[in-house]
Enzyme design. Sequence first.
Site, PDB file in Angstrom:
ATOM      1  N   ARG A  68      70.815 -47.170  51.636  1.00  0.00           N
ATOM      2  CA  ARG A  68      70.794 -47.628  50.245  1.00  0.00           C
ATOM      3  C   ARG A  68      72.197 -47.844  49.667  1.00  0.00           C
ATOM      4  O   ARG A  68      72.334 -48.318  48.524  1.00  0.00           O
ATOM      5  CB  ARG A  68      70.015 -46.629  49.360  1.00  0.00           C
ATOM      6  CG  ARG A  68      68.545 -46.503  49.720  1.00  0.00           C
ATOM      7  CD  ARG A  68      67.748 -45.848  48.596  1.00  0.00           C
ATOM      8  NE  ARG A  68      67.701 -46.702  47.407  1.00  0.00           N
ATOM      9  CZ  ARG A  68      67.173 -46.356  46.244  1.00  0.00           C
ATOM     10  NH1 ARG A  68      66.637 -45.155  46.094  1.00  0.00           N
ATOM     11  NH2 ARG A  68      67.168 -47.183  45.217  1.00  0.00           N
ATOM     12  N   ASP A  93      64.848 -50.963  48.991  1.00  0.00           N
ATOM     13  CA  ASP A  93      64.679 -50.023  47.878  1.00  0.00           C
ATOM     14  C   ASP A  93      65.413 -50.474  46.612  1.00  0.00           C
ATOM     15  O   ASP A  93      65.460 -49.730  45.625  1.00  0.00           O
ATOM     16  CB  ASP A  93      65.186 -48.624  48.286  1.00  0.00           C
ATOM     17  CG  ASP A  93      64.129 -47.815  49.042  1.00  0.00           C
ATOM     18  OD1 ASP A  93      62.926 -48.144  48.923  1.00  0.00           O
ATOM     19  OD2 ASP A  93      64.514 -46.862  49.745  1.00  0.00           O
ATOM     20  N   HIS A 134      63.604 -36.379  43.377  1.00  0.00           N
ATOM     21  CA  HIS A 134      64.437 -36.832  42.259  1.00  0.00           C
ATOM     22  C   HIS A 134      63.901 -36.180  40.979  1.00  0.00           C
ATOM     23  O   HIS A 134      62.678 -36.010  40.841  1.00  0.00           O
ATOM     24  CB  HIS A 134      64.296 -38.351  42.063  1.00  0.00           C
ATOM     25  CG  HIS A 134      65.233 -39.203  42.850  1.00  0.00           C
ATOM     26  ND1 HIS A 134      64.881 -40.465  43.285  1.00  0.00           N
ATOM     27  CD2 HIS A 134      66.523 -39.021  43.236  1.00  0.00           C
ATOM     28  CE1 HIS A 134      65.900 -41.013  43.924  1.00  0.00           C
ATOM     29  NE2 HIS A 134      66.912 -40.160  43.922  1.00  0.00           N
ATOM     30  N   CYS A 175      61.049 -45.268  38.327  1.00  0.00           N
ATOM     31  CA  CYS A 175      62.002 -45.637  39.370  1.00  0.00           C
ATOM     32  C   CYS A 175      62.382 -47.119  39.288  1.00  0.00           C
ATOM     33  O   CYS A 175      63.496 -47.494  39.635  1.00  0.00           O
ATOM     34  CB  CYS A 175      61.419 -45.382  40.757  1.00  0.00           C
ATOM     35  SG  CYS A 175      60.921 -43.700  41.059  1.00  0.00           S
ATOM     36  N   ARG A 179      69.127 -34.971  46.457  1.00  0.00           N
ATOM     37  CA  ARG A 179      69.931 -36.190  46.462  1.00  0.00           C
ATOM     38  C   ARG A 179      71.287 -36.002  45.764  1.00  0.00           C
ATOM     39  O   ARG A 179      72.308 -35.900  46.413  1.00  0.00           O
ATOM     40  CB  ARG A 179      69.148 -37.332  45.804  1.00  0.00           C
ATOM     41  CG  ARG A 179      67.839 -37.682  46.514  1.00  0.00           C
ATOM     42  CD  ARG A 179      68.090 -38.332  47.845  1.00  0.00           C
ATOM     43  NE  ARG A 179      66.865 -38.739  48.514  1.00  0.00           N
ATOM     44  CZ  ARG A 179      66.261 -39.905  48.333  1.00  0.00           C
ATOM     45  NH1 ARG A 179      66.739 -40.799  47.505  1.00  0.00           N
ATOM     46  NH2 ARG A 179      65.151 -40.185  49.000  1.00  0.00           N
TER      47      ARG A 179
END
Length: 275
Positions: free
Chosen positions: A92, A67, A167, A267, A138
């Site tokens: 991550r 990611d 997000h 992103c 998140r």
Amino acid sequence: MREATGRRYLMCEPTYFTVEYSINPWMDPSQPVSTELAVKEWTELADTYRRWGHRVDFIKPQPGLPDMVFAANSGTVVDGRVLGARFRASQRAAEADHYRRWFLDHGYRDVVMPAKINEAEGDLTWTGEVLLAGTGFRTDPGAHAEAQEILGVPVVSLNLVDPRFYHLDTALCVLTPAGPGRRTHIAYYPEAFSPGSQRVLYRLFPDAIVATPADAECLGLNAVSDGRNVVLPMEATHLADQLINHGYEPYFVDISELRKSGGGPKCCTMEIRDR
Ligand code: ARG
């Protein structure tokens, strides 16, 4: 017609992109993913920014961090001050330090790592006046106060309520930041937010573009605007029409592979706002 302003972006090639874990409803590790196609889609995005005259820097991708292509999650830069990231998912976690080192290697002295979970531009959006800050899936709400203190900018907290829009940058996009003689102009999908946050957004941005469910569901709001040109997923056709009506020039990109991870153009694109 609206006016573009020169931007600086940081991107990371999806050399090691896969979907091998699931941390949002878009990710299905049993579905095949083509890394080659992801690289192709990403390259088209980076080439587009450069064609428009923007500066794009690149950070070296790391094996085992599929990611890492989602650069927006690893830093929030306002006036040359860098607030790094702290990921919620252990898979991550290691990305944050690679980006921290990139900033240090590129002459940034003001680099602070957050103590609270903070997924950077995934949940933090600079409007030129305030930092809109998402929470619910998140970024920890405590990270909002931390961002305000570290970046020295006013923060407006917003609650996300739909797991598909985990997000803030999957549900809201700044099209034009506030500047001299210019008000902030945004696009967003109200249903992704709690009732109170919807009222806050309406109060702050009564002239915003309101996206349809179909445009939100293809991650159409994960768009990148330079004030005039707006890159967005090619499925977001109604949003593109709305953009044209507001004087923008939409530019469609194919993000089919990256979307399998829950990502889109924004992103993949961290904005570096130098002083
Ligand atoms: N698979 C990534 C995750 O779930 C996608 C991140 C997308 N980035 C973003 N800025 N919305 O964390």
